[in-house]
Design a protein around this motif. Structure first.
Motif, PDB file in Angstrom:
ATOM      1  N   GLY A  41      38.262  48.725  58.795  1.00 51.07           N
ATOM      2  CA  GLY A  41      38.177  47.903  59.996  1.00 51.07           C
ATOM      3  C   GLY A  41      36.751  47.505  60.320  1.00 51.07           C
ATOM      4  N   ARG A  42      35.810  47.819  59.423  1.00 51.26           N
ATOM      5  CA  ARG A  42      34.396  47.658  59.766  1.00 51.26           C
ATOM      6  C   ARG A  42      33.626  46.954  58.653  1.00 51.26           C
ATOM      7  N   ASN A  43      34.352  46.276  57.754  1.00 51.52           N
ATOM      8  CA  ASN A  43      33.652  45.672  56.608  1.00 51.52           C
ATOM      9  C   ASN A  43      33.484  44.163  56.797  1.00 51.52           C
ATOM     10  N   ASN A  44      33.013  43.500  55.736  1.00 52.21           N
ATOM     11  CA  ASN A  44      32.660  42.085  55.833  1.00 52.21           C
ATOM     12  C   ASN A  44      33.865  41.160  55.639  1.00 52.21           C
ATOM     13  N   GLY A  45      34.985  41.702  55.168  1.00 53.44           N
ATOM     14  CA  GLY A  45      36.200  40.890  55.054  1.00 53.44           C
ATOM     15  C   GLY A  45      36.105  39.779  54.029  1.00 53.44           C
ATOM     16  N   LEU A  46      35.475  40.067  52.897  1.00 50.84           N
ATOM     17  CA  LEU A  46      35.318  39.022  51.876  1.00 50.84           C
ATOM     18  C   LEU A  46      36.066  39.384  50.595  1.00 50.84           C
ATOM     19  N   TRP A  47      36.730  38.391  50.041  1.00 49.14           N
ATOM     20  CA  TRP A  47      37.282  38.526  48.690  1.00 49.14           C
ATOM     21  C   TRP A  47      36.391  37.674  47.795  1.00 49.14           C
ATOM     22  N   VAL A  48      35.600  38.331  46.975  1.00 47.43           N
ATOM     23  CA  VAL A  48      34.810  37.631  45.955  1.00 47.43           C
ATOM     24  C   VAL A  48      35.188  38.220  44.595  1.00 47.43           C
ATOM     25  N   THR A  49      34.910  37.475  43.542  1.00 45.69           N
ATOM     26  CA  THR A  49      35.271  37.920  42.202  1.00 45.69           C
ATOM     27  C   THR A  49      34.460  39.154  41.824  1.00 45.69           C
ATOM     28  N   PRO A  50      35.110  40.249  41.411  1.00 48.89           N
ATOM     29  CA  PRO A  50      34.326  41.414  40.974  1.00 48.89           C
ATOM     30  C   PRO A  50      33.492  41.072  39.739  1.00 48.89           C
ATOM     31  N   THR A  51      32.306  41.679  39.642  1.00 50.72           N
ATOM     32  CA  THR A  51      31.479  41.444  38.456  1.00 50.72           C
ATOM     33  C   THR A  51      31.899  42.356  37.299  1.00 50.72           C
ATOM     34  N   ASP A  52      32.658  43.407  37.581  1.00 51.66           N
ATOM     35  CA  ASP A  52      33.164  44.291  36.524  1.00 51.66           C
ATOM     36  C   ASP A  52      34.478  43.695  36.006  1.00 51.66           C
ATOM     37  N   PRO A  53      34.517  43.232  34.749  1.00 52.59           N
ATOM     38  CA  PRO A  53      35.728  42.562  34.260  1.00 52.59           C
ATOM     39  C   PRO A  53      36.972  43.448  34.291  1.00 52.59           C
ATOM     40  N   GLN A  54      36.773  44.771  34.254  1.00 57.53           N
ATOM     41  CA  GLN A  54      37.924  45.690  34.282  1.00 57.53           C
ATOM     42  C   GLN A  54      38.654  45.634  35.625  1.00 57.53           C
ATOM     43  N   LEU A  55      37.976  45.143  36.652  1.00 56.19           N
ATOM     44  CA  LEU A  55      38.594  45.111  37.984  1.00 56.19           C
ATOM     45  C   LEU A  55      39.348  43.812  38.249  1.00 56.19           C
ATOM     46  N   LEU A  56      39.150  42.812  37.375  1.00 55.60           N
ATOM     47  CA  LEU A  56      39.675  41.472  37.666  1.00 55.60           C
ATOM     48  C   LEU A  56      41.195  41.427  37.840  1.00 55.60           C
ATOM     49  N   PRO A  57      41.982  42.036  36.915  1.00 55.69           N
ATOM     50  CA  PRO A  57      43.443  41.913  37.082  1.00 55.69           C
ATOM     51  C   PRO A  57      43.917  42.504  38.412  1.00 55.69           C
ATOM     52  N   MET A  58      43.380  43.666  38.783  1.00 55.64           N
ATOM     53  CA  MET A  58      43.781  44.279  40.061  1.00 55.64           C
ATOM     54  C   MET A  58      43.389  43.377  41.234  1.00 55.64           C
ATOM     55  N   ALA A  59      42.183  42.808  41.160  1.00 56.87           N
ATOM     56  CA  ALA A  59      41.694  41.955  42.246  1.00 56.87           C
ATOM     57  C   ALA A  59      42.554  40.692  42.371  1.00 56.87           C
ATOM     58  N   ARG A  60      42.901  40.097  41.249  1.00 53.56           N
ATOM     59  CA  ARG A  60      43.616  38.812  41.303  1.00 53.56           C
ATOM     60  C   ARG A  60      45.062  38.992  41.759  1.00 53.56           C
ATOM     61  N   VAL A  61      45.695  40.067  41.291  1.00 51.98           N
ATOM     62  CA  VAL A  61      47.052  40.377  41.753  1.00 51.98           C
ATOM     63  C   VAL A  61      47.033  40.553  43.284  1.00 51.98           C
ATOM     64  N   GLY A  62      45.979  41.207  43.762  1.00 53.24           N
ATOM     65  CA  GLY A  62      45.875  41.480  45.198  1.00 53.24           C
ATOM     66  C   GLY A  62      45.691  40.203  46.009  1.00 53.24           C
ATOM     67  N   LEU A  63      44.816  39.310  45.537  1.00 50.18           N
ATOM     68  CA  LEU A  63      44.585  38.058  46.267  1.00 50.18           C
ATOM     69  C   LEU A  63      45.882  37.252  46.382  1.00 50.18           C
ATOM     70  N   ARG A  64      46.629  37.239  45.280  1.00 50.85           N
ATOM     71  CA  ARG A  64      47.919  36.510  45.326  1.00 50.85           C
ATOM     72  C   ARG A  64      48.811  37.088  46.420  1.00 50.85           C
ATOM     73  N   ARG A  65      48.851  38.415  46.531  1.00 54.04           N
ATOM     74  CA  ARG A  65      49.697  39.042  47.566  1.00 54.04           C
ATOM     75  C   ARG A  65      49.220  38.640  48.961  1.00 54.04           C
ATOM     76  N   TYR A  66      47.889  38.701  49.198  1.00 52.30           N
ATOM     77  CA  TYR A  66      47.375  38.333  50.535  1.00 52.30           C
ATOM     78  C   TYR A  66      47.727  36.875  50.868  1.00 52.30           C
ATOM     79  N   LEU A  67      47.625  35.989  49.855  1.00 50.30           N
ATOM     80  CA  LEU A  67      47.939  34.582  50.093  1.00 50.30           C
ATOM     81  C   LEU A  67      49.425  34.400  50.366  1.00 50.30           C
ATOM     82  N   ASP A  68      50.261  35.169  49.639  1.00 43.62           N
ATOM     83  CA  ASP A  68      51.713  35.051  49.837  1.00 43.62           C
ATOM     84  C   ASP A  68      52.141  35.504  51.228  1.00 43.62           C
ATOM     85  N   LEU A  69      51.459  36.517  51.754  1.00 40.88           N
ATOM     86  CA  LEU A  69      51.905  37.123  53.010  1.00 40.88           C
ATOM     87  C   LEU A  69      51.306  36.478  54.249  1.00 40.88           C
ATOM     88  N   VAL A  70      50.234  35.683  54.075  1.00 48.37           N
ATOM     89  CA  VAL A  70      49.422  35.308  55.244  1.00 48.37           C
ATOM     90  C   VAL A  70      50.223  34.547  56.306  1.00 48.37           C
TER      91      VAL A  70
END
Ligand SMILES: Cc1cc2nc3c(=O)[nH]c(=O)nc-3n(C[C@H](O)[C@H](O)[C@H](O)COP(=O)(O)OP(=O)(O)OC[C@H]3O[C@@H](n4cnc5c(N)ncnc54)[C@H](O)[C@@H]3O)c2cc1C
Length: 389
Positions: A41-70
């Protein structure tokens, strides 16, 4: 379907509760304070592309969910549908060098990066310092309201049958014959088929006593809200190389013998919010005391903001606050099973919003035996060889 108790009502616990309830599990979410009381509840509230490529699939799946639910969210979390762009600017030769290095991971992730000369930078963002030497416009960056997102996911879990309990700390996990069978709260014992520990930087308090010593440590980060009248920026603006400026966490990990040398590292990222104010960030410093170690950090952050946008010297400082990031040595979260009946979802560092919904989907798939949404190996809690069974 199993009875699952999720401990921790931050973005990660709320996302786990939502995904598990959505998939039909019987879920109880326990939060010792209120939902989003921690960094969620105290962060910057930003979705930016992770620089670690291993995190990309988790990040992208998550963004899709946030967009679907908004659109159906019971609490508006004001997510940008399209990225607003992040302009990284260099005001000196060091930042030119950092900027030249910092953007390869985005290009590798197929995010468009435009390299700009000083005139183009000032055409895009006229409020920036005329001393700018160059910049990089990265076509990513979605803003959202992070506390609202956390509460929204928990309420959507409740709509699917989950029970949400506030002000109810989990005090200890209960094992029987090598299997986790539940936990103890101030109201008594709760039995469960599965327990998910999603308590961020406080994961050790529940996991250490049952023999799982994960290297998660807290890093304090400050943000400052500035009111500059009409927001002088159109997109996210950062000092070039902001991703690199605070160093890797393992470099900043505290050794007992050098405790006096621990100080805050800062880098500048300016976030024009949808409500018309500007959030300036941020800092990173190991948490050693319950209250802020260095009260001068907000002034350092504001200095960085004024260096990029000189007119901010006249802005009103409306508030400043900090949150505690749950850091791991390789800056990837621990998500997965620890033992029979016990899983962890903690250690999301600076990327809990970015990775939250993807974490929830991975936990739900692992616990319910569904197809996995992406390769779980980078998040394996045993990957660093430190977990005791
Ligand atoms: C300044 C700053 C800026 C940031 N900006 C971003 C950003 O722009 N984008 C991004 O993706 N990430 C960002 N982050 C990181 C993000 O905030 C964290 O990664 C994320 O909030 C971690 O979520 P969490 O749910 O794991 O932990 P938390 O939010 O800490 O939640 C853990 C919860 O568990 C509860 N709890 C603890 N112990 C117990 C117990 N025994 N029983 C019951 N409940 C318990 C706590 O009260 C807390 O509510 C930022 C962080 C900071 C500090």
């Amino acid at each position: 379907m199993p009875d699952v108790v999720v401990v921790g009502g931050g973005i990660v616990g709320a996302a786990c509760a939502y995904e598990l309830a959505r998939a039909g599990a019987s879920v109880t979410l326990l939060e010792r304070e209120e939902l989003a009381a921690g960094a969620s509840g105290r962060n910057n509230g930003l979705w930016v592309t992770p620089t670690d490529p291993q995190l990309l699939p988790m990040a992208r799946v998550g963004l899709r969910r946030y967009l679907d639910l908004v659109d159906d969210s019971p609490v508006p979390y004001r997510l940008d549908r399209d990225p607003i762009g992040l302009l990284a600017v260099a005001l000196d030769e060091n930042e030119m060098t950092l900027g030249a290095r910092a953007h390869d991971p985005y290009r590798a992730a197929a995010v468009e990066v435009e390299e700009l000369g000083p005139e183009d930078v000032l055409r895009f963002e006229p409020a920036l310092s005329p001393e700018v030497l160059g910049g990089w416009l990265v076509h990513h960056g979605h803003r959202l309201a992070p506390a609202a997102l956390t509460v929204a996911l928990a309420l959507m879990a409740a709509d699917r049958g989950a029970t949400i309990r506030h002000h109810l700390p989990a005090r200890a996990l209960i094992e029987r014959a090598g299997r986790l069978v539940g936990l103890v709260t101030d109201e008594g014992r709760i039995d469960a088929d599965e327990v998910v520990v999603a308590t961020g930087p406080w994961a050790h308090a529940l996991l250490d006593p049952v023999g799982h010593r994960l290297p998660i440590a807290g890093a304090r980060g400050w943000l400052v809200r500035l009111d500059a009248g009409p927001v002088p920026l159109h997109r996210l603006v950062a000092s070039a190389g902001w991703e690199l400026a605070t160093g890797r966490w393992e470099d900043g990990a505290v050794r007992a013998g050098s405790l006096e040398d621990v100080s805050a590292a800062t880098s500048t990222l300016l976030h024009p919010t949808t409500d018309g104010s500007l959030i300036a960030g941020s800092s990173r410093q190991p948490v050693l005391t319950p209250e802020a170690e260095e009260p001068g950090v907000p002034a350092m952050i504001v200095r960085g903001a004024i260096r990029l946008v000189p007119s901010l010297a006249e802005a009103h400082v409306r508030s400043g606050w900090w949150g505690i990031r749950p850091m791991t040595p390789d800056e990837r979260p621990f998500v997965g099973r620890l033992s029979d009946g016990l899983s962890v979802a903690a250690g999301h560092g600076s990327e809990g919003v970015i990775l939250g919904a993807g974490t929830g989907q991975l936990i739900a798939s692992l616990l319910l035996g569904h197809d996995l949404p992406f390769d779980p190996a980078p998040f394996d809690p045993g990957r660093l060889g430190i977990v005791a069974g």
